[in-house]
Design a protein around this motif. Structure first.
Motif, mmCIF file in Angstrom:
data_model
loop_
_atom_site.group_PDB
_atom_site.id
_atom_site.type_symbol
_atom_site.label_atom_id
_atom_site.label_comp_id
_atom_site.label_asym_id
_atom_site.label_seq_id
_atom_site.Cartn_x
_atom_site.Cartn_y
_atom_site.Cartn_z
ATOM 1 N N GLY A 1 27.482 66.842 45.688
ATOM 2 C CA GLY A 1 27.457 68.171 45.071
ATOM 3 C C GLY A 1 28.614 68.375 44.115
ATOM 4 N N THR A 2 28.378 69.182 43.108
ATOM 5 C CA THR A 2 29.388 69.444 42.087
ATOM 6 C C THR A 2 30.225 70.683 42.383
ATOM 7 O OG1 THR A 2 27.746 70.674 40.809
ATOM 8 C CG2 THR A 2 28.028 68.339 40.272
ATOM 9 N N MET A 3 29.811 71.457 43.380
ATOM 10 C CA MET A 3 30.516 72.701 43.706
ATOM 11 C C MET A 3 31.301 72.511 45.003
ATOM 12 S SD MET A 3 28.847 76.431 44.533
ATOM 13 C CE MET A 3 28.240 76.672 42.886
ATOM 14 N N PRO A 4 32.571 72.927 45.015
ATOM 15 C CA PRO A 4 33.338 72.805 46.263
ATOM 16 C C PRO A 4 32.782 73.734 47.346
ATOM 17 C CG PRO A 4 34.683 73.791 44.510
ATOM 18 C CD PRO A 4 33.355 73.449 43.917
ATOM 19 N N VAL A 5 32.957 73.333 48.575
ATOM 20 C CA VAL A 5 32.453 74.090 49.725
ATOM 21 C C VAL A 5 32.937 75.541 49.689
ATOM 22 C CG1 VAL A 5 32.576 74.254 52.252
ATOM 23 C CG2 VAL A 5 32.226 72.041 51.160
ATOM 24 N N GLU A 6 34.130 75.772 49.221
ATOM 25 C CA GLU A 6 34.698 77.118 49.205
ATOM 26 C C GLU A 6 33.905 78.068 48.296
ATOM 27 O OE1 GLU A 6 37.443 74.098 50.439
ATOM 28 O OE2 GLU A 6 36.466 74.310 48.486
ATOM 29 N N GLU A 7 33.220 77.547 47.291
ATOM 30 C CA GLU A 7 32.462 78.388 46.370
ATOM 31 C C GLU A 7 31.025 78.628 46.840
ATOM 32 O OE1 GLU A 7 32.692 77.003 42.322
ATOM 33 O OE2 GLU A 7 34.840 76.625 42.495
ATOM 34 N N GLY A 8 30.507 77.812 47.743
ATOM 35 C CA GLY A 8 29.134 77.930 48.215
ATOM 36 C C GLY A 8 28.766 79.297 48.777
#
Length: 124
Positions: free
Chosen positions: A89-96
């Motif tokens: 994934g290109t998005m960090p877990v914190e932004e999900g």
């Protein structure tokens, strides 16, 4: 859904019912057991995820129509770097969580029967 017929079947929300969704899921399970997904217009990459997601989105619209005073929406958190994406994934877990939390905090009278790509309202 790559198959035009399958997209129309699940995308025609005006005529879609819970019974129709159940029928589609029943047929999917039958095709899966018969190893005939592809010949019946269903994708081969993550087929169970795709069908369950599309069915959930359709059911969300049905519920939003049935209960117009409740905000009932779908949200795709994004291509988050988790186990389900094999950490590609290109998005960090914190932004999900941004989109799901935003929807959870909508005030009364907020949008309903909608689909959000993270925090952006998009069309089904």
């Amino acid at each position: 859904m790559p198959n035009e017929e399958r997209r129309k079947e699940l995308g025609g929300i005006e005529n879609l019912t819970e019974d129709k969704i159940d029928e589609i899921l029943h047929n999917f399970l039958y095709y899966l057991k018969q190893d005939s997904l592809e010949v019946n217009g269903l994708q081969m990459m993550l087929p169970t995820y795709s069908v369950s997601k599309v069915s959930l989105n359709a059911h969300t619209q049905i519920l939003a129509r049935r209960y117009p005073k409740i905000c009932i929406n779908c949200v795709h958190p994004g291509f988050v770097n988790t186990d389900i994406t094999w950490h590609t994934g290109t998005m960090p877990v914190e932004e999900g969580p941004e989109g799901p939390v935003m929807l959870a905090l909508f005030p009364n009278g907020g949008p309903t029967g909608c689909y959000f790509d993270s925090t952006v309202l998009t069309k089904f």
